[in-house]
Design an enzyme around this catalytic site. Structure first.
Site, short mmCIF file in Angstrom:
data_model
loop_
_atom_site.label_atom_id
_atom_site.label_comp_id
_atom_site.label_asym_id
_atom_site.label_seq_id
_atom_site.Cartn_x
_atom_site.Cartn_y
_atom_site.Cartn_z
N LYS A 224 0.92 -1.78 -0.24
CA LYS A 224 0.11 -0.02 0.41
C LYS A 224 0.54 1.20 0.07
O LYS A 224 0.29 2.36 -0.47
CB LYS A 224 -0.56 -0.05 0.93
CG LYS A 224 -0.69 0.37 2.18
CD LYS A 224 -0.99 -0.48 3.47
CE LYS A 224 -0.92 0.17 4.96
NZ LYS A 224 -0.57 1.31 5.64
N THR A 225 2.21 0.78 0.54
CA THR A 225 2.73 2.41 0.80
C THR A 225 3.31 2.24 -0.84
O THR A 225 3.41 4.02 -1.47
CB THR A 225 3.99 2.24 1.78
OG1 THR A 225 3.36 1.81 2.89
CG2 THR A 225 4.73 3.50 2.04
N ASP B 226 -3.76 7.74 4.60
CA ASP B 226 -2.77 6.09 5.26
C ASP B 226 -3.80 5.70 6.64
O ASP B 226 -3.73 6.16 7.24
CB ASP B 226 -1.71 6.03 5.04
CG ASP B 226 -0.72 5.76 5.56
OD1 ASP B 226 -1.86 4.13 4.86
OD2 ASP B 226 -0.26 4.81 5.76
N GLU B 227 -3.60 4.21 6.64
CA GLU B 227 -4.13 3.59 8.04
C GLU B 227 -5.79 3.60 8.80
O GLU B 227 -5.65 4.44 9.25
CB GLU B 227 -3.29 3.51 9.34
CG GLU B 227 -1.96 3.98 8.80
CD GLU B 227 -1.42 2.11 8.60
OE1 GLU B 227 -2.75 1.37 8.97
OE2 GLU B 227 -0.54 1.30 8.94
N GLN C 2 -6.79 -4.39 10.36
CA GLN C 2 -5.62 -4.59 10.70
C GLN C 2 -6.02 -3.58 11.41
O GLN C 2 -5.49 -2.27 11.80
CB GLN C 2 -4.86 -4.08 10.31
CG GLN C 2 -3.62 -5.29 9.28
CD GLN C 2 -2.31 -4.51 8.61
OE1 GLN C 2 -1.67 -4.06 9.35
NE2 GLN C 2 -2.97 -5.24 7.59
N ARG D 85 3.14 -10.04 9.96
CA ARG D 85 4.55 -9.09 10.18
C ARG D 85 6.29 -9.76 9.04
O ARG D 85 6.60 -9.58 9.41
CB ARG D 85 5.87 -8.12 11.58
CG ARG D 85 4.41 -7.93 11.98
CD ARG D 85 3.87 -6.53 11.54
NE ARG D 85 2.06 -6.13 10.60
CZ ARG D 85 2.29 -5.80 9.63
NH1 ARG D 85 2.98 -4.61 9.21
NH2 ARG D 85 0.86 -6.40 9.00
#
Length: 703
Positions: A35-36, A220-221, A251, A587
């Site tokens: 996504k980044t 974002d997020e 998340q 992760r």
DNA sequence: CGAATTGAGTTTTTT
DNA sequence: ACTCAATTCG
């Protein structure tokens, strides 16, 4: 990078997300789905292809670190400097806006920002004043914080009282609190957002200006935004509706501080022409890791279905260890890390150990130290929460604004200068009676006749000191700090460590004005620590969000810890615990180790623990399931789902025991790792050196 | 007013 | 178990 390349290196879904530049877009980005990459490439695309200036793009990230990284990546994509850009956290962005616009709400633009500690001490003070049980201050502070996050102002809250009196009291405290903040010209974290929205709502002409400036909004997020933050972006985007939000409902782990996953639904409702793109290809983890984490998360009832896939192949199995005690767990992990390290494919920096609560780090640290494994705790106690740092910062705040009551209360007798409870009480009374700040109250007492000369002298001393500091406003910040420390004698009797911290603070203040420095300090709550180099990283599951490691250990998978017992009686919170575990698992890039202990010390009590309920959802076929029985030398591997035969793992040569080798003679075992036929021993033969031997062929003899 | 002792609460996560 | 704060004593 040329525009074509910006697009070419994306997969079809990512590309779709990038090319959709007109109208609202929701990008449901699974863990590790790049996504980044999409955000940064889109940013570059918008500036290069669509000719938007960086100052036209409003981009919010979750942490300062994420913002920095994003800037960095955009710079290298576009190979140009980013000047005048608006990339930052909600708080930093709102701060920037409010510095320009807050006058309309009756605050001065030099407002200071109170952190949680300041907030709590003010609320505490108010409770004491209103004769409300003081020990409630933390609860009250968090209620107020939640109210602000939901855009409920004191006035609105009063009108919705529950009629039982409690809410009325809370409303009273809330009102007083907000009032007091304004008097001190201070904002707390929640104010930064709430007041920005308030400005926009009450002054449409201001909103319009920002709507015109920000032609594109990137968030974002998004799953971790609260209602106030949602309102902010909604307002900004409501004109042109050019907004892309990136999020993953799986998340969402910050509900406790007001984040609402519902914002995703709100977004769909408020922007009916919304386009949704799902990013499902995972570039991070092996299939086994995805299968395990996927099956854990899919047990949550309400979620947007996603099926993550990877072309990385199955990879290593996910391991689960169940050990007798937390110390065994820690030792076992340390041992495993040693093994991994000795195999030579990974460095310590590739490894992270994640836990639910900070306190779990202790046992692990001990074991790591014993094994001489370098480690670093990431995101422990914040640098800026240390007492000596907060004290100095309070002095600095008073330089800018002597009417900052919270800061004044903090340092009024630090270092001790003979102003005790009695005098302080008098000052408080005076300030209340005349409706003036504590600082002015002190002056008033000095000029009055009601106090003894010695008290007046001491108070005068403080006033002079503060005035003197204030006069230095134009000097460089480190100089001012030096001056403060010298004149107050603050450094006297301070431990070396604390002095060191102050020195660090001074170094980081180099080159910014006091105001700018205070700003930075309050919003960058921890010195943006880079991940430790070649050390094992220890951190909570929350802190691990947004990071990735080749090898991840998640410890303490026990009922009561994971899920944490406080979540037991709420279905919603249990779901959040599950998401938290999911975040942790995802992760991992190559290897994932889960573990738990049957007995654990919690709050000084030895407790019998049960394996976490979340483990029930882990498919055994992706796993190696190992339970270590009480007997130290016997580890039994339980039959796994696909009928693997139980294998007993023995460590025949303990570290330190002596062995004889046919060729090299007697040596001392340094290490022993691996299993079955792959078992390796590391032996130090005096005069020969350290040899790594395959146990199967080495013909070692124990002596 | 300050130091020392006792006592309570604390430990989820963070901008 | 440990830290922080309130209370008490000097």
């Amino acid at each position: 990078m040329a525009t074509e390349n910006l697009i070419d290196c994306l997969n079809p879904q990512q590309r779709e997300a990038l090319l959709h530049t007109e109208g609202p877009l929701l990008i449901l980005a699974g863990a590790g789905s790049g996504k980044t990459r999409v955000i940064t490439h889109k940013y570059a695309y918008l500036t290069q292809k669509k000719k938007l200036k960086p100052s036209n793009l409003f981009t919010v990230t979750f942490t300062n670190k994420a913002a920095e990284e994003m800037k960095h990546r955009i710079c290298s994509l576009t190979s140009s400097e980013l000047k005048e850009c608006w990339i930052g956290t909600f708080h930093a962005q709102c701060n920037r806006i409010l510095r320009k616009e807050i006058k309309v709400l009756g605050y001065k633009p030099e407002f200071v920002i109170y952190d949680e500690g300041d907030q709590q001490s003010l609320i505490r003070h108010i409770l004491r004043e209103l004769n409300i049980y003081e020990a409630l201050y933390k609860g009250v502070a968090s209620r107020i914080s939640n109210l602000k996050a939901s855009m409920i102002t004191p006035e609105r809250f009063i009108s919705s009282g529950d009629g039982y009196g409690f809410d009325e009291k809370l409303a009273k405290v809330y009102m007083r609190y907000q009032d007091e903040l304004k008097r001190c010209n201070a904002l707390d974290f929640d104010d930064l957002i709430m007041l920005t929205v308030k400005v926009f709502e009450e002054f449409p002409e201001i909103l319009e200006r920002y709507q015109e400036r920000f032609q594109y909004i990137l968030v974002d997020e998004f799953q971790d935004t609260n209602y106030a933050q949602y309102m902010l972006v909604k307002l900004l985007a409501s004109g042109h509706k050019n907004i892309s939000v990136v999020g993953d409902d799986d998340q969402s782990i910050y509900r406790f501080r007001g984040a609402e996953v519902r914002n995703i639904q709100r977004f769909e409702k408020d922007f009916p022409e919304l386009r949704i793109v799902k990013l499902e290809q995972n570039y991070r983890s092996t299939q086994n890791i995805l299968d395990v984490s996927g099956s854990v998360i899919s047990a949550n009832p309400v979620r947007k279905k996603k099926s993550l896939w990877t072309d990385k192949g199955k990879g290593e199995k996910v391991h689960f260890y169940w050990l007798p005690t937390e110390d065994d767990e820690a030792k076992y992990i340390a041992k495993l890390i040693r093994d991994i390290y000795l195999k030579g494919k990974h460095s310590f920096g590739d490894i992270a150990i994640l836990y639910r609560i900070n306190l779990q780090s202790r046992a692990i640290e001990e074991a790591l130290r014993r094994e001489r494994i370098p480690y670093r705790i990431v995101g422990g106690i914040s640098f800026y929460e240390r007492k000596e740092i907060k004290d100095i910062i309070s002095y600095l705040r008073l330089v800018v604004n002597p009417h900052d009551n919270v800061s004044l209360r903090r340092i009024i007798n630090t270092p001790s200068r003979g102003i005790g409870a009695a005098t302080l009480n008098k000052i408080e009374q005076e300030s209340k009676r005349k409706g003036i700040s504590l600082f002015d109250a002190i002056i008033s007492i000095c000029n009055g006749k009601s106090s003894t000369q010695s008290v007046v002298d001491r108070l005068k001393g403080l006033v002079d000191l503060l005035r003197e500091f204030s006069a230095l406003k134009k000097e460089s910040t480190p100089e001012i700090i030096t001056h403060i420390i010298e004149k107050t004698g603050y450094a006297e009797g301070l431990s070396e460590e604390r002095l060191q911290n102050i020195a660090e603070l001074m170094a980081s203040s180099e080159g910014s004005s006091v105001k700018d420095f205070l700003d930075r300090v309050s919003l960058v709550t921890r010195l943006d620590e880079n991940l430790p180099d070649n050390m094992v990283s220890l951190m909570t599951l929350h802190t691990a969000k947004g990071l990735e490691f080749p090898i991840v250990f998640i410890v303490g998978l026990e009922e009561g810890l994971m899920p944490y017992f406080k979540a037991f009686d709420s279905e919603e919170e249990l779901c959040e615990e599950r998401r938290l575990l999911y975040v942790g698992m995802t992760r991992a890039k190559e290897m994932l180790f889960l573990s738990g202990a049957r007995k654990r010390r919690i709050f000084s009590k030895l407790q019998e623990q049960e394996p976490s309920r979340f483990l029930a959802d882990v498919p055994r076929s992706c796993c190696r399931w190992i339970e270590k029985a009480f007997c130290r030398h016997e580890k039994v591997e339980k039959a796994t789902g696909n009928g693997k035969k139980p294998v007993s793992i023995k460590i025949p040569y303990k570290t330190g025991c002596r062995v004889r080798h046919p060729k090299w003679g007697v040596g001392v075992v340094r290490d022993c790792y691996g299993e079955g036929d792959d078992m390796k021993v590391c032996v130090n033969f005096p005069g020969v050196g350290i040899k790594r031997l395959a146990l199967k062929f080495a013909n070692l003899e124990r002596i």
